[in-house]
Design a protein around this motif. Structure first.
Motif, short mmCIF file in Angstrom:
data_model
loop_
_atom_site.label_atom_id
_atom_site.label_comp_id
_atom_site.label_asym_id
_atom_site.label_seq_id
_atom_site.Cartn_x
_atom_site.Cartn_y
_atom_site.Cartn_z
N GLN A 176 9.96 6.20 -7.15
CA GLN A 176 9.44 4.83 -7.23
C GLN A 176 8.24 4.64 -6.33
N ILE A 177 8.30 5.18 -5.13
CA ILE A 177 7.15 5.08 -4.22
C ILE A 177 5.95 5.83 -4.79
N ILE A 178 6.19 6.99 -5.37
CA ILE A 178 5.11 7.74 -6.00
C ILE A 178 4.42 6.89 -7.07
N LYS A 179 5.22 6.26 -7.91
CA LYS A 179 4.66 5.44 -8.98
C LYS A 179 3.86 4.28 -8.42
N ASN A 180 4.39 3.61 -7.41
CA ASN A 180 3.68 2.46 -6.83
C ASN A 180 2.36 2.89 -6.18
N THR A 181 2.37 4.03 -5.51
CA THR A 181 1.12 4.48 -4.89
C THR A 181 0.09 4.84 -5.94
N GLN A 182 0.53 5.42 -7.05
CA GLN A 182 -0.41 5.78 -8.11
C GLN A 182 -1.02 4.53 -8.74
N ILE A 183 -0.22 3.51 -8.91
CA ILE A 183 -0.74 2.25 -9.48
C ILE A 183 -1.74 1.62 -8.52
N GLN A 184 -1.41 1.62 -7.23
CA GLN A 184 -2.33 1.04 -6.24
C GLN A 184 -3.62 1.85 -6.14
N LEU A 185 -3.51 3.15 -6.25
CA LEU A 185 -4.70 4.00 -6.19
C LEU A 185 -5.61 3.75 -7.40
N GLU A 186 -5.02 3.48 -8.56
CA GLU A 186 -5.86 3.13 -9.71
C GLU A 186 -6.53 1.77 -9.48
N PHE A 187 -5.79 0.83 -8.91
CA PHE A 187 -6.38 -0.47 -8.57
C PHE A 187 -7.62 -0.26 -7.70
N LEU A 188 -7.52 0.65 -6.74
CA LEU A 188 -8.64 0.91 -5.84
C LEU A 188 -9.82 1.54 -6.59
N GLY A 218 8.85 12.97 11.19
CA GLY A 218 9.50 11.80 11.75
C GLY A 218 9.06 10.51 11.09
N GLU A 219 8.04 10.60 10.23
CA GLU A 219 7.55 9.43 9.50
C GLU A 219 7.40 9.79 8.03
N PHE A 220 7.40 8.77 7.19
CA PHE A 220 7.16 8.97 5.76
C PHE A 220 5.95 8.12 5.39
N ASN A 221 4.78 8.73 5.47
CA ASN A 221 3.53 7.98 5.35
C ASN A 221 2.85 8.09 4.00
N HIS A 222 3.50 8.72 3.05
CA HIS A 222 2.96 8.69 1.69
C HIS A 222 3.57 7.47 1.00
N LYS A 223 2.86 6.35 1.10
CA LYS A 223 3.41 5.08 0.62
C LYS A 223 2.27 4.09 0.38
N PRO A 224 2.55 3.00 -0.35
CA PRO A 224 1.52 2.00 -0.58
C PRO A 224 0.95 1.46 0.72
N TYR A 225 -0.30 1.08 0.66
CA TYR A 225 -1.07 0.55 1.80
C TYR A 225 -1.34 1.59 2.88
N THR A 259 -1.70 12.96 -7.04
CA THR A 259 -1.38 12.39 -5.73
C THR A 259 0.13 12.34 -5.51
N GLY A 260 0.90 12.47 -6.57
CA GLY A 260 2.35 12.49 -6.46
C GLY A 260 2.90 13.87 -6.20
N GLN A 261 2.00 14.85 -6.00
CA GLN A 261 2.42 16.22 -5.73
C GLN A 261 2.09 16.64 -4.30
N THR A 262 2.77 17.65 -3.84
CA THR A 262 2.56 18.16 -2.48
C THR A 262 1.34 19.08 -2.45
N ARG A 263 0.93 19.45 -1.24
CA ARG A 263 -0.19 20.38 -1.09
C ARG A 263 0.23 21.77 -1.53
N GLY A 264 -0.75 22.65 -1.67
CA GLY A 264 -0.46 24.00 -2.13
C GLY A 264 0.26 24.84 -1.09
N ALA A 265 0.93 25.88 -1.55
CA ALA A 265 1.65 26.80 -0.66
C ALA A 265 1.69 28.17 -1.31
#
Length: 326
Positions: free
Chosen positions: A168-180, A280-287, A20-26
């Motif tokens: 840091q945001i990548i790490k936090n999202t990964q931790i939250q995703l495991e919580f889920l 224009g937005e950065f939506n890969h983030k916790p919550y 989840t900390g990686q981008t889509r394929g290209a």
């Protein structure tokens, strides 16, 4: 007294969360890097530079820099273009490049005849002035041009700006995703069947829940409001809002009879952006990251949950009006 080491997750689940900390394929015909970390060099189209120039954290600085891509037609037909770029803190060859995408641009403003050099680096200075991804033209028998950032060691100039997230945001999202994952109705049993011991499951859950509490990543009200868990605090699909089963994280997607492929790697449960990724937005983030059904994710695509629900309602309404019973 030293803290007890946190037990590892089952390999497939750990890999799923890590990715989840990686981008889509290209592929090679586009300018983007293929499945790299989301804190890589970002590519910003010039038209969107003003609304995308500031990173969401890290004092507004992108961890691995940025490259602004400029349309050659705009560059060569705009008076005092270099002064305009300088006023924005931009300079061709340092933090911005000409990006050739059409045969017309290549023919009218050929960089070779203008003594321009191919870019050689993702870091300022870029070691050149342009990059090209021009498709072939069958009628004119012109071959495609994939020039710049096309070597094994330097494939792709960077990532899509809206996919960016700091380490840091990548790490936090990964931790939250495991919580889920642990909030899924059958996660405990699934972890047992995947090889974890009862003791390790308890220790792992306690550790993750503690980290989430410390970093404010387990705020129940926010998780519910953002369609990540339901009123029973179970993880749900953000679109259909059905409770998710932990086995879906490890089970390969079922395939239609007669159309099965042996190397399918898609699982039933996938990463799901609550608010869609958009420039224009950065939506890969916790919550804003949940888990959802693969099929729900495909339906939603880049439209966003609410617009998708409106479309789904219009479809069902039209069918009901036509007397369709389901």
């Amino acid at each position: 007294m030293a803290k007890k080491k946190i037990p590892s997750l089952p390999k497939l689940l750990q890999s799923k969360i890590y990715k989840t900390g990686q981008t889509r394929g290209a592929d090679d015909d586009v300018i983007f890097q293929n499945r790299v970390n989301r804190n890589s060099t970002v590519l910003i189209p010039y038209d969107f530079y003003e609304i995308s120039r500031t990173a969401p954290d890290n004092d507004g600085v992108f961890e691995n820099g940025f490259i602004v891509l400029i349309n050659p037609t705009f560059y060569f037909t705009t008076e005092n273009i270099n002064d305009i770029l300088t006023s924005k803190g931009l300079s061709l060859g340092e933090n911005c490049l000409l990006f050739y995408e059409t045969r017309k641009e290549w023919n009218e403003f050929n960089p070779i005849t203008k003594n321009l050099v191919l870019a050689q680096s993702r870091i300022n200075p870029l070691g050149g002035h342009y990059v090209a991804r021009v498709p072939s033209t069958t009628s004119a028998n012109d071959e495609k041009l994939n020039l710049g950032y096309n070597t094994t060691s330097l494939k792709g100039a960077g990532i899509r700006i809206y996919e960016y997230a700091s380490s840091q945001i990548i790490k936090n999202t990964q931790i939250q995703l495991e919580f889920l994952f642990w909030q899924c109705v059958d996660s405990h049993q699934v972890a047992l069947e995947a090889g974890m011991t009862e003791e390790n499951i308890i220790l792992r859950k306690e550790s993750i829940f503690e980290i989430c509490a410390e970093r404010k990543l387990s705020e129940i009200g926010l998780l519910q409001a953002n369609r990540m868990i339901d009123k029973e605090n179970n993880t749900i699909c953000p679109l259909c809002m059905e409770k998710l089963k932990g086995m879906g994280f490890l089970s390969r997607l079922s395939q239609a009879e007669g159309r099965a492929v042996p190397d399918l790697t898609v699982t039933e449960i996938n990463l799901f952006h609550i608010r869609e990724l958009r420039i224009g937005e950065f939506n890969h983030k916790p919550y804003n990251l949940g888990w959802g059904h693969h099929h729900c994710n495909v339906v939603c695509k880049d439209s966003g949950i609410i617009d998708t629900l409106k479309w789904m309602k219009s479809v069902t309404d039209k069918n009901i009006a036509e007397g369709i019973v389901f």
